[in-house]
Design a protein around this motif. Structure first.
Motif, PDB file in Angstrom:
ATOM      1  N   ARG A 133       0.835  -1.208   0.000  1.00  0.00           N
ATOM      2  CA  ARG A 133       0.000   0.000   0.000  1.00  0.00           C
ATOM      3  C   ARG A 133       0.863   1.248   0.000  1.00  0.00           C
ATOM      4  NH1 ARG A 133      -3.364  -2.416   3.705  1.00  0.00           N
ATOM      5  NH2 ARG A 133      -2.326  -1.341   5.431  1.00  0.00           N
ATOM      6  N   ASN A 134       1.905   1.251   0.846  1.00  0.00           N
ATOM      7  CA  ASN A 134       2.780   2.420   0.909  1.00  0.00           C
ATOM      8  C   ASN A 134       3.484   2.653  -0.425  1.00  0.00           C
ATOM      9  OD1 ASN A 134       2.055   2.681   3.577  1.00  0.00           O
ATOM     10  ND2 ASN A 134       3.896   1.714   4.383  1.00  0.00           N
ATOM     11  N   ALA A 135       3.868   1.564  -1.103  1.00  0.00           N
ATOM     12  CA  ALA A 135       4.477   1.702  -2.429  1.00  0.00           C
ATOM     13  C   ALA A 135       3.448   2.205  -3.442  1.00  0.00           C
ATOM     14  CB  ALA A 135       5.055   0.362  -2.878  1.00  0.00           C
ATOM     15  N   LEU A 136       2.208   1.748  -3.314  1.00  0.00           N
ATOM     16  CA  LEU A 136       1.145   2.222  -4.202  1.00  0.00           C
ATOM     17  C   LEU A 136       0.945   3.728  -4.058  1.00  0.00           C
ATOM     18  CD1 LEU A 136      -1.260   1.427  -6.141  1.00  0.00           C
ATOM     19  CD2 LEU A 136      -2.675   1.392  -4.071  1.00  0.00           C
ATOM     20  N   TYR A 137       0.971   4.226  -2.818  1.00  0.00           N
ATOM     21  CA  TYR A 137       0.824   5.667  -2.603  1.00  0.00           C
ATOM     22  C   TYR A 137       1.924   6.441  -3.331  1.00  0.00           C
ATOM     23  CZ  TYR A 137      -2.212   4.192   1.276  1.00  0.00           C
ATOM     24  OH  TYR A 137      -3.195   3.622   2.044  1.00  0.00           O
ATOM     25  N   ALA A 138       3.133   5.869  -3.343  1.00  0.00           N
ATOM     26  CA  ALA A 138       4.249   6.543  -4.014  1.00  0.00           C
ATOM     27  C   ALA A 138       4.012   6.634  -5.511  1.00  0.00           C
ATOM     28  CB  ALA A 138       5.553   5.810  -3.735  1.00  0.00           C
ATOM     29  N   GLN A 332       2.456  12.873  24.098  1.00  0.00           N
ATOM     30  CA  GLN A 332       2.694  11.707  23.255  1.00  0.00           C
ATOM     31  C   GLN A 332       1.992  11.848  21.908  1.00  0.00           C
ATOM     32  OE1 GLN A 332       0.235   9.166  22.370  1.00  0.00           O
ATOM     33  NE2 GLN A 332       1.817   8.206  21.090  1.00  0.00           N
ATOM     34  N   ALA A 333       0.738  12.305  21.918  1.00  0.00           N
ATOM     35  CA  ALA A 333      -0.011  12.428  20.669  1.00  0.00           C
ATOM     36  C   ALA A 333       0.620  13.464  19.740  1.00  0.00           C
ATOM     37  CB  ALA A 333      -1.462  12.796  20.973  1.00  0.00           C
ATOM     38  N   LEU A 334       1.041  14.587  20.292  1.00  0.00           N
ATOM     39  CA  LEU A 334       1.689  15.611  19.466  1.00  0.00           C
ATOM     40  C   LEU A 334       3.018  15.104  18.916  1.00  0.00           C
ATOM     41  CD1 LEU A 334       0.929  18.787  21.619  1.00  0.00           C
ATOM     42  CD2 LEU A 334      -0.171  18.086  19.485  1.00  0.00           C
ATOM     43  N   GLY A 335       3.775  14.391  19.749  1.00  0.00           N
ATOM     44  CA  GLY A 335       5.009  13.800  19.258  1.00  0.00           C
ATOM     45  C   GLY A 335       4.751  12.747  18.201  1.00  0.00           C
ATOM     46  N   GLU A 336       3.667  12.008  18.373  1.00  0.00           N
ATOM     47  CA  GLU A 336       3.319  10.967  17.403  1.00  0.00           C
ATOM     48  C   GLU A 336       3.033  11.548  16.025  1.00  0.00           C
ATOM     49  OE1 GLU A 336      -0.453   7.995  16.595  1.00  0.00           O
ATOM     50  OE2 GLU A 336       0.100   8.428  18.674  1.00  0.00           O
ATOM     51  N   VAL A 337       2.209  12.600  15.955  1.00  0.00           N
ATOM     52  CA  VAL A 337       1.848  13.147  14.643  1.00  0.00           C
ATOM     53  C   VAL A 337       3.076  13.742  13.943  1.00  0.00           C
ATOM     54  CG1 VAL A 337      -0.558  13.541  15.276  1.00  0.00           C
ATOM     55  CG2 VAL A 337       1.095  15.373  15.618  1.00  0.00           C
ATOM     56  N   LEU A 338       3.959  14.382  14.707  1.00  0.00           N
ATOM     57  CA  LEU A 338       5.172  14.932  14.111  1.00  0.00           C
ATOM     58  C   LEU A 338       6.107  13.815  13.642  1.00  0.00           C
ATOM     59  CD1 LEU A 338       5.944  17.851  16.601  1.00  0.00           C
ATOM     60  CD2 LEU A 338       5.138  18.072  14.245  1.00  0.00           C
ATOM     61  N   GLY A 339       6.309  12.820  14.505  1.00  0.00           N
ATOM     62  CA  GLY A 339       7.194  11.719  14.151  1.00  0.00           C
ATOM     63  C   GLY A 339       6.688  10.928  12.960  1.00  0.00           C
ATOM     64  N   GLN A 340       5.380  10.687  12.905  1.00  0.00           N
ATOM     65  CA  GLN A 340       4.822   9.947  11.782  1.00  0.00           C
ATOM     66  C   GLN A 340       4.965  10.715  10.472  1.00  0.00           C
ATOM     67  OE1 GLN A 340       4.677   6.744  12.936  1.00  0.00           O
ATOM     68  NE2 GLN A 340       2.838   6.582  11.707  1.00  0.00           N
ATOM     69  N   ALA A 341       4.629  12.002  10.494  1.00  0.00           N
ATOM     70  CA  ALA A 341       4.741  12.812   9.280  1.00  0.00           C
ATOM     71  C   ALA A 341       6.177  12.820   8.764  1.00  0.00           C
ATOM     72  CB  ALA A 341       4.258  14.236   9.552  1.00  0.00           C
ATOM     73  N   ALA A 342       7.134  13.017   9.669  1.00  0.00           N
ATOM     74  CA  ALA A 342       8.535  13.047   9.269  1.00  0.00           C
ATOM     75  C   ALA A 342       8.997  11.687   8.768  1.00  0.00           C
ATOM     76  CB  ALA A 342       9.402  13.501  10.438  1.00  0.00           C
ATOM     77  N   SER A 343       8.569  10.608   9.409  1.00  0.00           N
ATOM     78  CA  SER A 343       8.963   9.263   8.984  1.00  0.00           C
ATOM     79  C   SER A 343       8.461   8.958   7.583  1.00  0.00           C
ATOM     80  CB  SER A 343       8.429   8.223   9.974  1.00  0.00           C
ATOM     81  OG  SER A 343       9.082   8.309  11.221  1.00  0.00           O
ATOM     82  N   TRP A 344       7.203   9.300   7.300  1.00  0.00           N
ATOM     83  CA  TRP A 344       6.677   9.077   5.956  1.00  0.00           C
ATOM     84  C   TRP A 344       7.525   9.809   4.922  1.00  0.00           C
ATOM     85  CZ3 TRP A 344       1.271  10.759   7.970  1.00  0.00           C
ATOM     86  CH2 TRP A 344       0.719   9.722   8.730  1.00  0.00           C
ATOM     87  N   ALA A 345       7.819  11.079   5.196  1.00  0.00           N
ATOM     88  CA  ALA A 345       8.607  11.873   4.255  1.00  0.00           C
ATOM     89  C   ALA A 345       9.972  11.254   4.016  1.00  0.00           C
ATOM     90  CB  ALA A 345       8.752  13.308   4.775  1.00  0.00           C
ATOM     91  N   LEU A 346      10.644  10.850   5.080  1.00  0.00           N
ATOM     92  CA  LEU A 346      11.976  10.274   4.943  1.00  0.00           C
ATOM     93  C   LEU A 346      11.920   8.915   4.248  1.00  0.00           C
ATOM     94  CD1 LEU A 346      13.339  11.206   8.479  1.00  0.00           C
ATOM     95  CD2 LEU A 346      13.984  12.250   6.294  1.00  0.00           C
ATOM     96  N   GLY A 347      10.911   8.118   4.561  1.00  0.00           N
ATOM     97  CA  GLY A 347      10.789   6.807   3.936  1.00  0.00           C
ATOM     98  C   GLY A 347      10.634   6.889   2.434  1.00  0.00           C
ATOM     99  N   TYR A 348       9.949   7.920   1.948  1.00  0.00           N
ATOM    100  CA  TYR A 348       9.778   8.109   0.511  1.00  0.00           C
ATOM    101  C   TYR A 348      10.960   8.852  -0.116  1.00  0.00           C
ATOM    102  CZ  TYR A 348       4.869   6.617   0.718  1.00  0.00           C
ATOM    103  OH  TYR A 348       3.722   5.890   0.872  1.00  0.00           O
ATOM    104  N   ASP A 349      11.352   9.964   0.482  1.00  0.00           N
ATOM    105  CA  ASP A 349      12.341  10.842  -0.156  1.00  0.00           C
ATOM    106  C   ASP A 349      13.729  10.237  -0.218  1.00  0.00           C
ATOM    107  OD1 ASP A 349      10.339  12.655  -0.492  1.00  0.00           O
ATOM    108  OD2 ASP A 349      10.914  13.945   1.189  1.00  0.00           O
ATOM    109  N   LEU A 350      14.080   9.366   0.713  1.00  0.00           N
ATOM    110  CA  LEU A 350      15.415   8.761   0.724  1.00  0.00           C
ATOM    111  C   LEU A 350      15.464   7.447  -0.046  1.00  0.00           C
ATOM    112  CD1 LEU A 350      16.447   9.436   4.443  1.00  0.00           C
ATOM    113  CD2 LEU A 350      17.009  10.784   2.392  1.00  0.00           C
TER     114      LEU A 350
END
Length: 429
Positions: A133-138, A332-350
């Motif tokens: 699914r994540n590859a499909l989004y890309a 925790q929730a605020l850290g979660e949304v920031l960490g998730q957004a950044a992880s998605w970006a790094l997982g795709y961009d790198l």
């Protein structure tokens, strides 16, 4: 990078938060809603179904789910490579079909060995489909809208799981074998519906050409991309927060604080509400990998601060413990949304362009490993050691978040060096 453009921005405007302006994201959101509604049923009822209906002991179920989790860890890279070779859509349809058949077979299980094998197969299909699914989004979302699109889908995920949990309450209230079985079969039907919905999506145009690089040579293997592996490991460490919020926080509140038991539910409500409100906004500024790394660091430090707050709730009067614990849930929730957004970006961009299946397989393996190891780590090393355990977990989150910035800088240097060393079309001719 070749993508299937949808003709509209994939970044939701403030006025379009409920209905995304991009047609492709809306279609993916509908699929996500159906899928997570079924997941909410199984997440809520699974343990009870396996013990009360199938008749296995808690220890047996724990061993089976641990083995299934290991299968989920191992399947990520093969699933991603299959998506790169045969296309994301065919691979996803096969895995979703396997989930539907496997889930529908649970009521037919009688022996423990069959239960373990079935749980492993279903979990492997689930984690494999998450990778694809994540590859499909890309492939179906423009590069500048992937992270915002995933953030919107994550909001839909929370809504779908909440709705599934509410439906599961009906089976819990009935507390009969037919009610539990009907809920499990409803989850199987949801996978079948999801398969039909995926089949109706346009086939990504670049899926069949993912085996070669821009210069016509073989692509770099994600398993040999050391900077990407390091980024994956750091992201996986921050993923331990999900075991913390789902297992550690309830146990800590009930067993080690004076706060009332209803605060367990309240902490989940706080988490869900803040994710729904802030997840899309948290994607702003993640467009460049270096900036995404700094956002990841900020998110990880917030999660670390929430661990410290949880530790400090021990021994406080009930009213003060409630205030501190709610504050910890918010951090925790605020850290979660920031960490998730950044992880998605790094997982795709790198990731290397055109090999998103394998790279997402590697990246998803990090989260799968955290999901497998997290419950054991939280219950033994954290809850079992009280204040010292929470401080240790905070230090782990802080170290992972701080290390992300230099790790991403390393990845960018390696990527620039590979690009510089790659022969140009003129020289190749």
């Amino acid at each position: 990078m070749t993508t299937t453009s949808t003709g509209a921005s994939t970044t939701p405007r403030a006025s379009s938060r409920l209905l995304h302006p991009d047609r492709t994201v809306r279609r993916l959101a509908a699929v996500t809603l159906v899928n997570t509604l079924g997941n909410g049923l199984l997440m809520t009822l699974g343990a009870l179904y396996f013990t009360r209906v199938l008749g296995f002991g808690l220890g047996q179920v724990g061993i089976a789910l641990t083995a299934a989790g290991l299968c989920g860890v191992l399947v990520g890279v093969p699933a991603g490579r299959a998506a790169d070779r045969w296309g994301t859509k065919p691979a996803l349809l096969a895995l979703v079909a396997a989930e539907a058949v496997g889930t529908a077979c649970y009521p037919l299980v009688h022996g423990y060995t069959a239960f373990v094998l079935l749980a492993c197969a279903v979990t492997a299909a689930d984690r494999g489909s998450a990778t694809v699914r994540n590859a499909l989004y890309a492939e179906v979302l423009p590069a500048d809208g992937r992270v915002a699109g995933r953030a919107y889908l994550r909001v839909v995920t929370n809504v779908g799981i909440g709705a599934g949990t509410a439906l599961a309450a009906l089976a819990l209230q009935a507390d009969t074998r037919p009610a539990y079985t009907a809920a499990i079969l409803a989850d199987a039907v949801s996978f079948a519906v999801v398969g039909v919905m995926y089949a109706a999506l346009p086939t990504p145009v670049r899926a069949a050409r993912a085996a070669t690089g821009p210069d016509g040579g073989l692509r770099r293997s994600a398993l040999r991309d050391r900077p990407y592996l390091a980024v994956t490991a750091l992201s996986g460490l921050l993923g331990l927060q999900f075991a913390m919020i789902e297992i550690g926080v309830p146990l800590w509140i009930v067993r080690h604080t004076e706060a009332p038991r209803f605060l367990v539910a309240a902490s989940f409500v706080v988490n869900t509400a803040l994710v729904v409100v802030f997840q899309v906004r948290a994607t702003r500024g993640t467009e460049a990998p270096a900036a995404a790394a700094r956002i990841f660091r900020r998110g990880g430090l917030l999660v670390a601060a929430s661990c410290v707050a949880l530790a400090l709730a021990h021994g406080l009067p009930a009213w003060l413990a409630v205030v501190v614990l709610l504050g910890a849930a918010a951090l925790q929730a605020l850290g979660e949304v920031l960490g998730q957004a950044a992880s998605w970006a790094l997982g795709y961009d790198l990731a290397e362009d055109g090999a998103h299946g394998e790279y997402q397989g590697v990246f998803n393996t990090g989260l799968s490993a955290a999901m497998m190891l997290g419950p054991v780590l939280v219950t033994t090393a954290v809850i079992g050691n009280g204040l010292v355990g929470w401080i240790g977990l905070a230090l782990l989150f802080a170290a992972a978040s701080v290390a992300m910035v230099p790790t991403v800088a390393w990845a960018l240097r390696r990527s620039a060096a590979r690009t510089a060393a790659r022969p140009s079309p003129q020289s190749a001719g």
